[in-house]
Design an enzyme around this catalytic site. Sequence first.
Site, short mmCIF file in Angstrom:
data_model
loop_
_atom_site.label_atom_id
_atom_site.label_comp_id
_atom_site.label_asym_id
_atom_site.label_seq_id
_atom_site.Cartn_x
_atom_site.Cartn_y
_atom_site.Cartn_z
N ASP A 1 10.93 8.57 4.00
CA ASP A 1 11.19 8.51 2.56
C ASP A 1 11.50 7.09 2.09
O ASP A 1 12.00 6.27 2.86
CB ASP A 1 12.37 9.44 2.22
CG ASP A 1 12.42 9.78 0.75
OD1 ASP A 1 11.42 9.55 0.03
OD2 ASP A 1 13.47 10.27 0.29
N HIS B 1 3.45 2.65 0.64
CA HIS B 1 2.84 3.57 1.62
C HIS B 1 2.07 2.78 2.69
O HIS B 1 2.09 3.14 3.87
CB HIS B 1 1.92 4.56 0.92
CG HIS B 1 2.63 5.46 -0.05
ND1 HIS B 1 3.81 6.11 0.25
CD2 HIS B 1 2.35 5.81 -1.35
CE1 HIS B 1 4.21 6.83 -0.79
NE2 HIS B 1 3.35 6.66 -1.76
N LEU C 1 1.80 11.68 24.66
CA LEU C 1 2.60 11.67 23.43
C LEU C 1 1.89 12.58 22.44
O LEU C 1 0.66 12.53 22.32
CB LEU C 1 2.66 10.24 22.88
CG LEU C 1 3.40 10.05 21.57
CD1 LEU C 1 4.91 10.22 21.77
CD2 LEU C 1 3.15 8.65 21.00
#
Length: 253
Positions: free
Chosen positions: A28, A45, A139
């Site tokens: 966020d 972003h 992963l």
Amino acid sequence: MADNPSIQTMISLIKSKPVPQHIAIIMDGNGRWAKMHGFVRTVGHRYGVEKLKELLVTCKAIGIKYVTVYAFSTENWSRPKDEVDTLMRLIVEFINREIDNIKKEGARIRVLGDYSVLPEESRNAVEYAIAHTAENTDLHLNVALNYGGRAEIVKAVKEIAQKISSGELSLDDVGEKTVSDHLYTAGMPDPDLVIRTAGEMRLSNFLPYQSAYSEIWVSPPDVFWPDFGKEVFLRAIMDYQKRDRRFGGLSSK
Ligand code: FPP
């Protein structure tokens, strides 16, 4: 770039204790970060994607197996078209630029959410990434895309009801595991730790079923996702390692 000695020390300390298997992250504050630096929101972003790449390298270094990131919620469609288009474009760029690296690192990409409604270019990129990393096990990177936790539970309930009505499942067999097995995260461990940057103290419809017993770590309000560097991430993991996880029982300490 090589890690400075204090980062290396933190990594060694973390690895000497139980490391969370699965971390989930609400990335966020990209918009606030951009505004603070005099940029339009979408620049935040773009910087956010760079932080995600850095974070994955650190996760691998300390042995975290599952990383789930909240990239786009079912509610994010209501943002301005330009911002939605940029987020969709960033997914394509991230996959095109990073897929070879991701494969080399042994990472498997999965998407949590209904990605069938994404723009064609993003959908194709996502399908490509899923298919070309499906054999990897080092992963696991889950990208929550067009994801909403309540919608996920509704989807699970409908699938289970369907199986009961067709006789594939009996009502008596339905338990918590049945529900887990019908979520996007089927077969994965629940998140041990949910991290949220930028100070807000809520889960925002992110993994509500899976995070029932997760520890939650929220950064100070002035640490936006594009600021979330290695040191603060490692600090979050060290804080987690001090927690006493009781799962409703009594302390083992
Ligand atoms: C929240 O910040 C962030 C998002 C809604 C999007 C996060 C997405 C990325 C970092 C890109 C993901 C891309 C890939 C490739 C996985 P906000 O915009 O709500 O910030 P604000 O609260 O300050 O407005």
